[in-house]
Design a protein around this motif. Structure first.
Motif, short mmCIF file in Angstrom:
data_model
loop_
_atom_site.label_atom_id
_atom_site.label_comp_id
_atom_site.label_asym_id
_atom_site.label_seq_id
_atom_site.Cartn_x
_atom_site.Cartn_y
_atom_site.Cartn_z
N LEU A 111 0.86 -1.17 0.00
CA LEU A 111 0.00 0.00 0.00
C LEU A 111 0.91 1.23 0.00
N LEU A 112 0.84 2.01 -1.08
CA LEU A 112 1.71 3.17 -1.25
C LEU A 112 0.92 4.45 -1.01
N GLU A 113 1.60 5.44 -0.50
CA GLU A 113 0.98 6.76 -0.27
C GLU A 113 1.81 7.81 -0.98
N ILE A 114 1.15 8.66 -1.74
CA ILE A 114 1.84 9.72 -2.47
C ILE A 114 1.90 10.97 -1.60
N ASP A 115 3.05 11.63 -1.63
CA ASP A 115 3.27 12.83 -0.82
C ASP A 115 2.66 14.03 -1.54
N MET A 116 1.40 14.34 -1.20
CA MET A 116 0.70 15.43 -1.87
C MET A 116 1.29 16.80 -1.52
N ARG A 117 1.94 16.90 -0.35
CA ARG A 117 2.54 18.19 0.01
C ARG A 117 3.65 18.56 -0.98
N SER A 118 4.37 17.57 -1.46
CA SER A 118 5.43 17.87 -2.43
C SER A 118 4.85 18.32 -3.77
N VAL A 119 3.65 17.82 -4.12
CA VAL A 119 2.97 18.25 -5.35
C VAL A 119 2.64 19.74 -5.25
N VAL A 120 2.08 20.13 -4.10
CA VAL A 120 1.74 21.54 -3.88
C VAL A 120 3.00 22.39 -3.83
N ARG A 121 4.03 21.87 -3.14
CA ARG A 121 5.27 22.63 -3.02
C ARG A 121 5.90 22.88 -4.39
N GLU A 122 5.88 21.87 -5.24
CA GLU A 122 6.47 22.02 -6.57
C GLU A 122 5.70 23.06 -7.39
N ARG A 123 4.36 23.05 -7.25
CA ARG A 123 3.57 24.03 -7.99
C ARG A 123 3.83 25.44 -7.47
N LEU A 124 3.96 25.60 -6.14
CA LEU A 124 4.26 26.91 -5.57
C LEU A 124 5.62 27.42 -6.06
N ASP A 125 6.61 26.52 -6.08
CA ASP A 125 7.94 26.92 -6.55
C ASP A 125 7.91 27.32 -8.02
N SER A 126 7.15 26.56 -8.82
CA SER A 126 7.04 26.90 -10.24
C SER A 126 6.35 28.24 -10.44
N LEU A 127 5.28 28.47 -9.65
CA LEU A 127 4.56 29.73 -9.75
C LEU A 127 5.45 30.89 -9.30
N ALA A 128 6.25 30.67 -8.26
CA ALA A 128 7.16 31.71 -7.77
C ALA A 128 8.20 32.05 -8.82
N ASP A 129 8.78 31.04 -9.48
CA ASP A 129 9.77 31.28 -10.53
C ASP A 129 9.17 32.07 -11.69
N ALA B 230 0.32 41.81 -15.17
CA ALA B 230 1.33 40.86 -15.63
C ALA B 230 1.17 39.50 -14.96
N LEU B 231 0.87 39.49 -13.67
CA LEU B 231 0.76 38.23 -12.95
C LEU B 231 -0.49 37.45 -13.34
N ARG B 232 -1.56 38.16 -13.64
CA ARG B 232 -2.78 37.46 -14.06
C ARG B 232 -2.63 36.82 -15.44
N ALA B 233 -1.62 37.23 -16.18
CA ALA B 233 -1.36 36.65 -17.50
C ALA B 233 -0.43 35.44 -17.44
N LEU B 234 0.00 35.06 -16.22
CA LEU B 234 0.88 33.90 -16.10
C LEU B 234 0.16 32.65 -16.57
N PRO B 235 0.89 31.70 -17.20
CA PRO B 235 0.26 30.45 -17.65
C PRO B 235 -0.24 29.64 -16.46
N ALA B 236 -1.41 29.03 -16.62
CA ALA B 236 -2.01 28.22 -15.56
C ALA B 236 -2.38 26.87 -16.13
N ALA B 237 -2.33 25.85 -15.26
CA ALA B 237 -2.68 24.50 -15.69
C ALA B 237 -4.18 24.33 -15.88
#
Length: 528
Positions: free
Chosen positions: A53-71, A117-124
């Motif tokens: 039984l495997l569990e995926i670390d959802m916090r890292s998914v959010v963290r990666e998206r925050l880092d991408s958005l920050a960049d 400018a920020l509202r024009a950022l690409p979104a998933a």
């Protein structure tokens, strides 16, 4: 209704013969490879194996998206010459706190330009994040709906990558399914020591290529802005291989790899991993190696530098080689990971169980015994209470069992204990339909009909009842198969196939036997 042409008779018998042929491979341990034969595979509870039984670390998914958005936000602000300070990412620690990126504008007069400018950022996805300004304090907040969508995507992607990695190891018939919001169930029939599988699934296998910042000494204790300090992969027996300061910008992404294979250097005999890029990756790899001849180029896997060779010349063929402290197994495992792709987030094993082959053999014996005993009791009942027509029903019952096993073999289905229970229940349902037909024929005989008329009206009157009951049961079990998981789906699949074969054997095969008998004997009384 009581007439069968020669072509129809041959077609019915052909279906029965085909069913027997499809069942034959299950009698042999390994049928001839050149024959297009398929077998039923045994599930974890019958064959033995491992359950993870495997569990995926959802916090890292959010963290990666925050880092991408920050960049993206930083790049946009720098491009538009908008000054900022106190740039930070904030990941929620509870359900009430938002996941957001915040910074403070140096010049509040640039607020409108920054928001535009920020509202024009690409979104998933639409409305993935909102932008707000509170007196020069700008925040980009991820929406709950977008996070749920991203989490669902991460789970589906993880399941596919887990399946690829396990398939690469040669494990037969693994069962992989989602459980709950962030868990994956993996069943590995026949695998009693899943350590290698756990190691493969425990690595995210995110590979990137970075330039090394040569201006910072490897002995530095901290990396300057725009750089990251990463450890080198140690060789066997080595505790510390040092560290490398790499630039954060990804020169080439491992997602552009199309193939990876383990190999050996012809001169040194050292094990290596040879990889190939797609067209986009090949262009980027050629450009970065052409522009940085004489400079070190780091290959990073899961935040660890595998190797950092110096670029000797431009590599324009879209192919490369990873050297390191590999043996045959580690090189093969790394190639498997790269071919399967990177997980969107780390997976951890939170539950592990093993089913021994002895327990599986006991389950098979118990299931087979219950099936045989049930079949004997049903056959005896039908023969005693309905005479010759009862024995015809028994023959149809055996044909029904053969056809179910034939369909399971054709699709190489996985048979589990619930599936064996489904087989026994199917036989009971088939007997019920035969009893209904024989009782209808008895009623018609008591009403004074001729033998042929009693048979014809008995089948006609029973057919609608049999069809209605089996269709409703079919719908219920189809829903079980669609919405169920694991053993529930195995049970539903067996019953669903059994309903289809029951309708064939009860309303077609049994009727054929009765009609052929009547045509040959022309009896004055029916043996029912």
């Amino acid at each position: 209704m009581m007439y069968f042409s020669r072509a129809k008779t041959l077609s019915i018998l052909g279906v029965c013969v085909l069913g027997v042929l499809l069942c034959l491979p299950n009698l042999f341990a390994s049928p001839a490879a050149w024959l297009p034969w398929r077998q039923i595979h045994l599930g974890l509870d019958l064959r033995g194996g491992s359950y993870l039984l495997l569990e995926i670390d959802m916090r890292s998914v959010v963290r990666e998206r925050l880092d991408s958005l920050a960049d993206s936000a930083r790049s946009t602000l720098l491009h538009d010459a908008i000054g900022y300070q106190n740039f930070a990412t904030h990941q929620a620690t509870d359900a009430t706190a938002p996941d957001q990126v915040t910074f403070h504008l140096r010049d509040p007069a640039q607020s409108a330009a920054a928001l535009t400018a920020l509202r024009a950022l690409p979104a998933a996805a639409p409305a993935e994040f909102t932008v707000a300004d509170d007196g020069g304090q700008v925040s980009l907040t991820l929406s709950e709906a977008a996070l749920r969508q991203r989490a669902d995507g991460a789970i589906e992607q993880s399941i596919e990558i887990v399946r690829r990695r396990i398939d690469e190891t040669g494990v037969a018939d693994p069962q992989i399914a989602r459980q709950g919001a962030n868990r994956i169930v993996v069943q590995l029939p026949g695998v009693t020591n899943p350590e290698r599988i756990k190691q493969l699934l425990g690595q995210t296998a995110k590979m990137t290529f970075h330039l090394v910042d040569e201006s910072v000494p490897p002995t530095a204790t901290a990396a300057p802005p725009g750089d990251t300090l990463l450890p080198m992969q140690a060789s066997p027996g080595q505790k510390n291989a040092g560290q490398v300061v790499i630039r954060n910008t990804v020169a080439v992404d491992g997602a552009n790899l199309t193939d990876a294979r383990a190999g050996q250097d012809q001169q040194t005999g050292q094990w290596t991993v040879n990889f190939t890029f797609d067209s986009l990756g090949a262009r980027r790899f050629a450009a970065i190696t052409q522009q940085n001849v004489g400079h070190p180029f780091a290959i990073v896997l899961d935040n660890r530098v595998i190797t950092a060779p110096v670029i000797q010349e431009a590599i324009t063929g879209g192919q490369g080689r990873i050297t390191g402290h590999f043996d045959a197994q580690s090189a093969t495992d790394l190639a498997v990971l790269l071919r399967a792709g990177a997980l969107p987030a780390p997976l951890s094993v939170i539950e592990e169980r093993s089913v021994g082959p002895e327990l599986g053999a006991d389950s098979i014996r118990a299931g087979a015994l219950s099936l045989v005993v049930g079949l004997i009791l049903v056959v005896a009942f039908m023969g005693v209470f309905y005479g010759q027509f009862g024995w015809y029903a028994n023959l149809a019952l055996i044909v029904n069992l053969v056809l179910i096993l034939a369909v399971l073999s054709l699709f190489q289905a996985v048979l589990t204990l619930p599936g064996m229970a489904g087989l026994l229940l199917t036989l009971g349902m088939a007997v019920d339909a035969n009893i209904l037909i024989n009782e209808r024929i008895r009623e018609e005989v008591r009403h004074g009909r001729t033998p042929l008329g009693a048979m014809e009206h008995g089948f006609k009157r029973a057919f609608s009842t049999i069809l209605d009951s089996n269709v409703t049961a079919l719908l219920a079990h189809v829903m079980l198969f669609v919405f169920g998981t694991g053993p529930v789906r195995g049970f539903a699949l067996t019953i669903t196939i059994g309903i289809a074969t029951t309708l064939f054997t009860v309303t077609v095969f049994t009727r054929l036997l009765m009609v052929r008998w009547y045509t040959a004997r022309r009896p004055a009384l029916l043996p029912v």
